[in-house]
Design a protein around this motif. Structure first.
Motif, mmCIF file in Angstrom:
data_model
loop_
_atom_site.group_PDB
_atom_site.id
_atom_site.type_symbol
_atom_site.label_atom_id
_atom_site.label_comp_id
_atom_site.label_asym_id
_atom_site.label_seq_id
_atom_site.Cartn_x
_atom_site.Cartn_y
_atom_site.Cartn_z
ATOM 1 N N ARG A 101 0.834 -1.219 0.000
ATOM 2 C CA ARG A 101 0.000 0.000 0.000
ATOM 3 C C ARG A 101 0.864 1.263 0.000
ATOM 4 O O ARG A 101 0.595 2.221 -0.721
ATOM 5 N N LYS A 102 1.912 1.263 0.811
ATOM 6 C CA LYS A 102 2.817 2.409 0.887
ATOM 7 C C LYS A 102 3.526 2.620 -0.458
ATOM 8 O O LYS A 102 3.641 3.749 -0.929
ATOM 9 N N SER A 103 3.967 1.540 -1.067
ATOM 10 C CA SER A 103 4.655 1.633 -2.363
ATOM 11 C C SER A 103 3.719 2.145 -3.440
ATOM 12 O O SER A 103 4.101 2.989 -4.265
ATOM 13 N N ILE A 104 2.490 1.661 -3.443
ATOM 14 C CA ILE A 104 1.509 2.117 -4.431
ATOM 15 C C ILE A 104 1.239 3.605 -4.251
ATOM 16 O O ILE A 104 1.173 4.365 -5.217
ATOM 17 N N ARG A 105 1.103 4.041 -3.008
ATOM 18 C CA ARG A 105 0.861 5.453 -2.730
ATOM 19 C C ARG A 105 2.015 6.318 -3.247
ATOM 20 O O ARG A 105 1.807 7.367 -3.856
ATOM 21 N N LYS A 106 3.259 5.855 -3.046
ATOM 22 C CA LYS A 106 4.413 6.617 -3.518
ATOM 23 C C LYS A 106 4.491 6.616 -5.044
ATOM 24 O O LYS A 106 4.840 7.627 -5.654
ATOM 25 N N LEU A 107 4.160 5.484 -5.683
ATOM 26 C CA LEU A 107 4.152 5.434 -7.148
ATOM 27 C C LEU A 107 3.077 6.360 -7.706
ATOM 28 O O LEU A 107 3.271 6.981 -8.754
ATOM 29 N N GLU A 108 1.958 6.454 -7.007
ATOM 30 C CA GLU A 108 0.900 7.393 -7.410
ATOM 31 C C GLU A 108 1.369 8.839 -7.261
ATOM 32 O O GLU A 108 1.135 9.663 -8.149
ATOM 33 N N ASP A 109 2.011 9.152 -6.141
ATOM 34 C CA ASP A 109 2.505 10.509 -5.905
ATOM 35 C C ASP A 109 3.504 10.929 -6.972
ATOM 36 O O ASP A 109 3.546 12.091 -7.362
#
Length: 119
Positions: free
Chosen positions: A59-67
């Motif tokens: 979830r954290k990685s996905i959020r950073k990839l989105e950012d």
């Protein structure tokens, strides 16, 4: 995205993005799962199992990839026939410019400019 039987490709510039190992792993898995339009919809748990990491790390990685605007995420809920919200898989879409030359360099400049501008 060109997926050849048992292989997928990542652009060389992906290593210029300074991704953490978890982010690179999640991005690689999303590229592997995506169709010719760059869309896929694996669950967080499926990604976590395939990448040997926890659901929270995914979830954290996905959020950073989105950012970083490398992927976009949509969906997650839909209305049932009785009007209640139901959980569904998220739909992940790779940035269509991911395979364009120079994407990583432009993305890095924007990212570091925004990051350094924040107090």
């Amino acid at each position: 995205m060109k997926n050849i039987k048992n292989f997928f490709t990542l652009p060389n510039e992906v290593f210029c993005l300074m991704l953490t190992p978890a982010e690179l792993s999640v991005l690689s898995y999303l590229v592997r799962c995506s169709d010719d339009t760059g869309v896929c919809f694996p669950s967080v748990h499926t990604i976590a199992t395939a990448c040997s990491m926890s659901d929270n790390t995914v979830r954290k990685s996905i959020r950073k990839l989105e950012d970083r605007e490398i992927i976009t995420k949509s969906g997650g809920f839909r209305a049932s026939k009785f009007g209640k919200a139901q959980n569904t898989s998220f739909i992940y879409e790779l940035n269509p410019n991911l395979y364009s030359e120079g994407f990583a360099r432009e993305n890095l400049v924007d990212y570091f400019t925004r990051r350094n501008a924040q107090p």
